[in-house]
Design a protein around this motif. Structure first.
Motif, PDB file in Angstrom:
ATOM      1  N   PRO A 140       0.948  -1.233   0.050  1.00  0.00           N
ATOM      2  CA  PRO A 140       0.111  -0.080   0.022  1.00  0.00           C
ATOM      3  C   PRO A 140       0.874   1.168  -0.047  1.00  0.00           C
ATOM      4  N   VAL A 141       0.287   2.251  -0.781  1.00  0.00           N
ATOM      5  CA  VAL A 141       1.098   3.398  -0.649  1.00  0.00           C
ATOM      6  C   VAL A 141       0.135   4.575  -0.183  1.00  0.00           C
ATOM      7  N   HIS A 142       0.604   5.122   0.746  1.00  0.00           N
ATOM      8  CA  HIS A 142      -0.244   6.244   1.539  1.00  0.00           C
ATOM      9  C   HIS A 142       0.220   7.486   1.156  1.00  0.00           C
ATOM     10  N   VAL A 143      -0.650   8.353   0.638  1.00  0.00           N
ATOM     11  CA  VAL A 143      -0.739   9.562   0.115  1.00  0.00           C
ATOM     12  C   VAL A 143      -0.763  10.667   1.029  1.00  0.00           C
ATOM     13  N   GLY A 144      -0.064  11.800   0.877  1.00  0.00           N
ATOM     14  CA  GLY A 144      -0.306  12.893   2.067  1.00  0.00           C
ATOM     15  C   GLY A 144       0.168  12.568   3.430  1.00  0.00           C
ATOM     16  N   ALA A 145       0.913  11.416   3.601  1.00  0.00           N
ATOM     17  CA  ALA A 145       1.017  10.987   4.923  1.00  0.00           C
ATOM     18  C   ALA A 145       1.744  11.890   5.767  1.00  0.00           C
ATOM     19  N   PRO A 146       1.183  12.210   6.990  1.00  0.00           N
ATOM     20  CA  PRO A 146       1.950  13.253   7.826  1.00  0.00           C
ATOM     21  C   PRO A 146       3.106  12.717   8.302  1.00  0.00           C
ATOM     22  N   LEU A 147       4.224  13.329   8.377  1.00  0.00           N
ATOM     23  CA  LEU A 147       5.600  12.925   8.666  1.00  0.00           C
ATOM     24  C   LEU A 147       5.881  13.102  10.191  1.00  0.00           C
ATOM     25  N   ALA A 148       5.248  14.320  10.684  1.00  0.00           N
ATOM     26  CA  ALA A 148       5.668  14.772  11.958  1.00  0.00           C
ATOM     27  C   ALA A 148       5.359  13.493  13.184  1.00  0.00           C
TER      28      ALA A 148
END
Length: 356
Positions: free
Chosen positions: A13-21
């Motif tokens: 799965p590819v997570h789009v717009g994933a928060p990195l904080a």
């Protein structure tokens, strides 16, 4: 975290717009355009190869403990190493070969070896992050560096598209908090091997503060589990053991490296210092920062960030900070030390999409 409807058969799965904080110990930074979690070495290689073929920017992320991500985030693909696993092999000379997957939690590796009655890594207890990052940074603490025990690594070479196994530590250019792997994504560490002495004694206690805590002379050894507990106690006292409820631990650890200068550039002959090779001296960044007028708890913009109340080398997010706030504080400290001593401090974390 939002997952795209499509799934790549190779990378998952590819997570789009994933928060990195939330994936960093600072809890700072904007989102990634795409995030792929790699639960094993094969998935990591496939994800990196796919990114290379597409020409997208790539960020390799482990435990997020040594990274500062821009408020704007990352415009490419983030591959996050999540796969763990370790193995121990007793060798004919009595030493023990420890093999650890890149995605294994580092302190869990240290704790497991100590629980097995094996010394060697105990002084590196409590350091957040994943095992794959340890040779990249040549992680070190309390007088011990990874380079002292590292045998070799397996890595994926993006330049050739090949997986290289058993790359000797001697080829990694290991130095003070650096290696040829740092500040480049040319290679992806997949697996790491260490040679442990094989007994239950610690490494010789080289760090004066740790020796005092243990009540021993420098150069002595103690049971590895005793050294580990002492190191954890010292780190907790400096806010260097992660605690979600304690903003003093919302940091990237030591933000600045200890500068190494020519002997003639030492600003005060009475200051604490250590030899760093012929004609060179290592200076304590924390001492320089405090002598330049920055006390523990010194606040950055709006009080949203600040120096730790327990350790001036840690720049912390007080809960509502931004990466811009943190960098402004870092610049203030760097400028203060430069103006006072003429010595430039350099950041230890990797800066992603931002700069001092």
């Amino acid at each position: 975290m939002q997952t795209s409807p499509a799934q790549d058969e190779q990378t998952g799965p590819v997570h789009v717009g994933a928060p990195l904080a939330p994936l960093t110990t600072l809890r700072l930074g904007g989102p990634a355009a795409r995030l792929i979690e790699a639960p094993d070495a094969g998935t990591a290689v496939d994800a990196v190869r796919a990114t290379d073929e597409s020409g997208e920017p790539l960020l390799l992320l482990g435990g997020g403990s040594n990274v500062v991500v821009a408020d704007e985030g990352f415009t490419g693909t983030v591959v996050r190493m999540t796969g763990g696993g370790t193995a121990l092999e007793r060798r004919p000379d009595g030493s023990v070969l420890l093999t650890a997957e890149a995605g294994e939690d580092w302190d869990a590796v240290v704790a497991a070896t100590v629980a097995e009655g094996l010394g060697g890594l105990e002084c590196l207890s409590g350091i957040p992050g994943l095992t794959g990052a340890t040779p990249v940074q040549n992680v070190g603490a309390y007088g011990v560096e990874v380079s002292a025990l590292l045998v070799d690594v397996d890595l994926y070479d993006r330049r050739t598209g090949a997986v290289r196994t058993h790359v000797p530590a001697a080829e990694l250019g290991l130095g003070y908090r650096t290696s040829v792997l740092k500040n480049t994504d040319a290679a992806v560490v997949l697996r790491v091997r260490f040679a442990l002495p094989g007994g239950g004694a610690s490494m010789p206690i080289a760090y004066a503060e740790l020796a005092r805590t243990l009540g021993v002379d420098p150069g002595s050894t103690v049971p590895a589990e005793v050294a580990r507990e002492a190191v954890l106690e010292l780190r907790r006292g400096k806010g260097m053991v992660l605690d979600a409820a304690d903003h003093d631990t919302w940091s990237a650890g030591s933000f600045f490296t200890n500068p190494i200068v020519d002997d003639a550039a030492v600003p005060d002959p009475a200051m604490p210092r250590w030899p760093a090779g012929e004609g060179r001296t290592k200076l304590p960044a924390a001492w320089l920062i405090q002598q330049a007028g920055f006390a523990p708890g010194h606040e950055g913009p709006g009080g949203r960030v600040g120096l730790s109340t327990r350790h001036v080398l840690a720049l912390t997010n007080r809960g509502a900070g931004s990466t811009g706030d943190l960098l402004a504080l870092a610049r203030e400290v760097r400028t203060g030390v430069l103006d006072r001593f003429g010595i430039a401090l350099h950041p230890e974390p990797v800066l992603v999409g931002c700069a001092l």
